[in-house]
Design an enzyme around this catalytic site. Structure first.
Site, PDB file in Angstrom:
ATOM      1  N   SER A 137      89.461  31.073  24.505  1.00  0.00           N
ATOM      2  CA  SER A 137      89.055  30.786  25.865  1.00  0.00           C
ATOM      3  C   SER A 137      88.788  29.272  26.562  1.00  0.00           C
ATOM      4  CB  SER A 137      86.930  31.070  25.945  1.00  0.00           C
ATOM      5  OG  SER A 137      87.077  31.495  24.995  1.00  0.00           O
ATOM      6  N   GLU A 249      94.365  39.626  36.138  1.00  0.00           N
ATOM      7  CA  GLU A 249      94.697  40.174  35.793  1.00  0.00           C
ATOM      8  C   GLU A 249      93.172  40.886  35.362  1.00  0.00           C
ATOM      9  OE1 GLU A 249      95.297  37.065  32.829  1.00  0.00           O
ATOM     10  OE2 GLU A 249      94.306  38.051  31.666  1.00  0.00           O
TER      11      GLU A 249
HETATM   12  C1  LIG Z   1      94.933  42.240  20.388  1.00  0.00           C
HETATM   13  C2  LIG Z   1      94.663  41.073  21.211  1.00  0.00           C
HETATM   14  C3  LIG Z   1      95.845  40.862  22.578  1.00  0.00           C
HETATM   15  C4  LIG Z   1      95.378  39.566  23.016  1.00  0.00           C
HETATM   16  N1  LIG Z   1      96.954  39.595  23.468  1.00  0.00           N
HETATM   17  C5  LIG Z   1      96.753  37.815  23.905  1.00  0.00           C
HETATM   18  C6  LIG Z   1      98.761  37.441  24.702  1.00  0.00           C
HETATM   19  O1  LIG Z   1      99.431  38.195  24.881  1.00  0.00           O
HETATM   20  N2  LIG Z   1      99.019  36.042  25.287  1.00  0.00           N
HETATM   21  C7  LIG Z   1      97.495  35.344  25.386  1.00  0.00           C
HETATM   22  O2  LIG Z   1      97.297  34.044  25.419  1.00  0.00           O
HETATM   23  N3  LIG Z   1      96.264  35.991  24.231  1.00  0.00           N
HETATM   24  C8  LIG Z   1      95.828  36.498  24.084  1.00  0.00           C
HETATM   25  N4  LIG Z   1      95.240  37.388  22.518  1.00  0.00           N
HETATM   26  C9  LIG Z   1      93.926  35.964  23.344  1.00  0.00           C
HETATM   27  C10 LIG Z   1      92.453  36.206  23.385  1.00  0.00           C
HETATM   28  O3  LIG Z   1      93.046  35.893  24.882  1.00  0.00           O
HETATM   29  C11 LIG Z   1      91.575  35.332  23.308  1.00  0.00           C
HETATM   30  O4  LIG Z   1      91.535  36.099  21.993  1.00  0.00           O
HETATM   31  C12 LIG Z   1      90.965  35.092  23.959  1.00  0.00           C
HETATM   32  O5  LIG Z   1      90.870  34.919  25.497  1.00  0.00           O
HETATM   33  C13 LIG Z   1      89.370  34.280  23.235  1.00  0.00           C
HETATM   34  O6  LIG Z   1      89.724  33.027  22.435  1.00  0.00           O
HETATM   35  P1  LIG Z   1      89.900  32.633  21.548  1.00  0.00           P
HETATM   36  O7  LIG Z   1      89.907  33.732  20.703  1.00  0.00           O
HETATM   37  O8  LIG Z   1      89.871  31.293  21.149  1.00  0.00           O
HETATM   38  O9  LIG Z   1      87.396  32.983  21.508  1.00  0.00           O
HETATM   39  P2  LIG Z   1      87.176  31.485  21.435  1.00  0.00           P
HETATM   40  O10 LIG Z   1      87.630  30.967  22.598  1.00  0.00           O
HETATM   41  O11 LIG Z   1      86.919  30.488  19.800  1.00  0.00           O
HETATM   42  O12 LIG Z   1      85.613  32.572  21.719  1.00  0.00           O
HETATM   43  C14 LIG Z   1      85.116  33.104  20.629  1.00  0.00           C
HETATM   44  C15 LIG Z   1      84.016  33.711  21.494  1.00  0.00           C
HETATM   45  O13 LIG Z   1      82.844  32.565  21.598  1.00  0.00           O
HETATM   46  C16 LIG Z   1      82.070  32.849  22.716  1.00  0.00           C
HETATM   47  N5  LIG Z   1      82.413  31.713  24.216  1.00  0.00           N
HETATM   48  C17 LIG Z   1      83.841  31.423  23.687  1.00  0.00           C
HETATM   49  N6  LIG Z   1      83.500  30.603  25.040  1.00  0.00           N
HETATM   50  C18 LIG Z   1      82.208  30.731  25.591  1.00  0.00           C
HETATM   51  C19 LIG Z   1      81.685  29.736  27.122  1.00  0.00           C
HETATM   52  N7  LIG Z   1      82.381  29.050  27.334  1.00  0.00           N
HETATM   53  N8  LIG Z   1      80.369  30.697  26.791  1.00  0.00           N
HETATM   54  C20 LIG Z   1      79.995  32.063  26.052  1.00  0.00           C
HETATM   55  N9  LIG Z   1      80.475  32.618  24.810  1.00  0.00           N
HETATM   56  C21 LIG Z   1      82.097  31.745  25.061  1.00  0.00           C
HETATM   57  C22 LIG Z   1      82.640  34.464  23.392  1.00  0.00           C
HETATM   58  O14 LIG Z   1      81.937  35.307  23.106  1.00  0.00           O
HETATM   59  C23 LIG Z   1      84.316  34.657  22.735  1.00  0.00           C
HETATM   60  O15 LIG Z   1      84.282  35.663  21.663  1.00  0.00           O
HETATM   61  C24 LIG Z   1      95.078  37.884  22.936  1.00  0.00           C
HETATM   62  C25 LIG Z   1      94.060  38.688  21.516  1.00  0.00           C
HETATM   63  C26 LIG Z   1      93.982  39.540  20.760  1.00  0.00           C
HETATM   64  C27 LIG Z   1      92.611  40.315  20.503  1.00  0.00           C
END
Ligand SMILES: Cc1cc2nc3c(=O)[nH]c(=O)nc-3n(C[C@H](O)[C@H](O)[C@H](O)COP(=O)(O)OP(=O)(O)OC[C@H]3O[C@@H](n4cnc5c(N)ncnc54)[C@H](O)[C@@H]3O)c2cc1C
Length: 384
Positions: A137, A249
């Site tokens: 994120s 997107e």
């Molecule tokens: C099947 C799949 C396909 C994907 N495809 C791609 C791709 O093609 N390219 C790519 O780059 N990425 C891809 N992703 C990654 C996806 O975009 C990220 O998983 C997503 O952006 C969340 O980042 P993270 O997993 O690091 O969660 P984190 O950033 O660690 O966040 C975890 C949780 O914390 C909470 N959170 C985070 N920040 C905040 C905030 N500011 N305020 C409140 N709550 C918050 C939310 O509930 C979040 O779900 C994919 C993911 C999956 C599961």
């Protein structure tokens, strides 16, 4: 009801393209879903078939190999694809289209002419690598480094959860070109993943759902790419380029989520009319009728909201907060809809042989990717 409703943006041309997408979905997507789930990737041939039928890059100008349509052309394709309740090609195509839009809106003329025509025919499948093991994120935490050495960038780092990773033929890498320049130190760099020494793709990740999506880790070990591969030709624009493309997107993801809700409703109406308990079809039980009436209402609201978004996209007026509202609302509605539909299926709803069970697992991620819904709520709130 919804079948007879004609949104203002829809022309005869959109309807014709929708018919073609419907045939493509029936012939090339639905019959392959199970096999793709087993092999964890969509056949490359299917991408080429879609390209030959003009079903990739429908809203990219003809000068770059696209169909020269508008976002309505994309929308009718997603609406037909989601009828198959299949997430591999549909999700992969969404990423592909998003990557094409980065190139179209941020790329140099040379980059557009070099990549978009190949993407339009399905020869080069698009992928974008933002997420890292330590940064999702919060993209400011990206550690992948692209260091300029002479006329090359040398890229080192790792990415994870990257869609289309096995099939891709063009990759946009989010990397730091200047680690001391904050958001101005981020760049998007185009590369040919099939022809860059030092680049490798890890295993297909074992996910809760969407098994036909080739989601993998990527590794960059002194990968050399020419400096002219920086998107737009100017370093340090990455964060602005990312922000600029996010509404598109989110419009795509909202459309897909609402399409799947429609599909879940249709599957459940059919099932409950067919199955009987206590002497009458499930559909005749008051609880089923009320639940399905509520789901149908949610689906109708989602369709109208998405039509509004499509109109805004066509007019070029879609803003980030409204696009985020649509992604959040449509993906949460989908989660709720599939959960209730599984309940109406009973035990069958928990069996993977039934599409509704697979949808239940596949749909969950729509609240997480494309901007976690909590992050998007923050964006919406900032606009209030
Ligand atoms: C099947 C799949 C396909 C994907 N495809 C791609 C791709 O093609 N390219 C790519 O780059 N990425 C891809 N992703 C990654 C996806 O975009 C990220 O998983 C997503 O952006 C969340 O980042 P993270 O997993 O690091 O969660 P984190 O950033 O660690 O966040 C975890 C949780 O914390 C909470 N959170 C985070 N920040 C905040 C905030 N500011 N305020 C409140 N709550 C918050 C939310 O509930 C979040 O779900 C994919 C993911 C999956 C599961």
């Amino acid at each position: 009801m919804l079948e007879h409703y004609q949104p203002a943006w829809m022309s005869a041309e959109h309807t014709l393209l929708g018919d073609s997408a419907r045939r493509f979905t029936a012939e090339h997507i639905a019959p392959n879903d199970e096999r793709w789930r087993q092999q964890h990737r969509v056949d490359l041939e299917t991408w080429k078939t879609a390209g030959a039928l003009g079903l990739l890059l429908a809203d990219v100008p003809e000068a770059y190999g696209g169909m020269g349509g508008d976002f309505g052309h994309e929308a009718v394709i997603y609406r037909e694809l989601t009828r198959a309740a299949e997430f591999g090609f549909t999700g992969g195509r969404a990423v592909h289209a998003i990557v094409a839009h980065y190139i179209l809106h941020c790329g140099t003329e040379e980059q557009k002419h070099s990549w978009l025509p190949r993407m339009a025919v399905g020869e080069a499948i698009g992928a974008i690598a933002m997420t890292e093991p330590g940064a999702g994120s919060d993209l400011k935490g990206v550690r992948t480094r692209a260091e300029r050495r002479g006329d090359k960038y040398v890229i080192n780092g790792a990415k994870t959860y990257i869609s289309n990773a096995l099939n891709m033929g063009v990759l946009i890498v989010v990397a730091k070109t200047d680690p001391h320049a904050g958001s101005k130190g981020m760049s998007l760099i185009l590369m040919d993943p099939r022809d860059t020494p030092g680049f490798s793709v890890g295993r297909v990740l074992d996910k809760v759902g969407m098994p036909s999506q080739d989601t993998c880790e990527l590794f960059f070990d002194n990968c050399e790419v020419p400096i002219e591969n920086v998107l737009g030709g100017v370093e340090g624009q990455g964060m602005y380029q990312l922000m600029g493309q996010l509404p598109y997107e989110r419009a795509v993801l909202g459309l897909i989520a609402s399409g799947y809700s429609e599909r879940a409703l249709a599957l459940t109406v059919d099932y409950t009319k067919d199955r009987s308990a206590f002497g009458k079809p499930l559909f005749e039980q008051q609880n089923s009728r009320f639940k399905l009436a509520d789901i149908a209402t949610t689906v109708a609201v989602g369709r109208v909201f998405n039509d509004f978004i499509i109109g805004q996209c066509i007019a070029g007026t879609l803003d980030s907060a409204t696009a985020s509202m649509n992604k959040v609302w449509s993906s949460e509605a989908l989660g709720d809809v599939v959960d209730q539909c599984v309940q109406l299926f009973g035990g069958a709803g928990y069996m993977n042989e039934y599409p509704i069970a697979r949808m239940y697992a596949d749909a969950r991620v729509m609240r997480i990717f494309g901007g976690a819904n909590e992050v998007l709520r923050e964006l919406i709130a900032r606009d209030l």
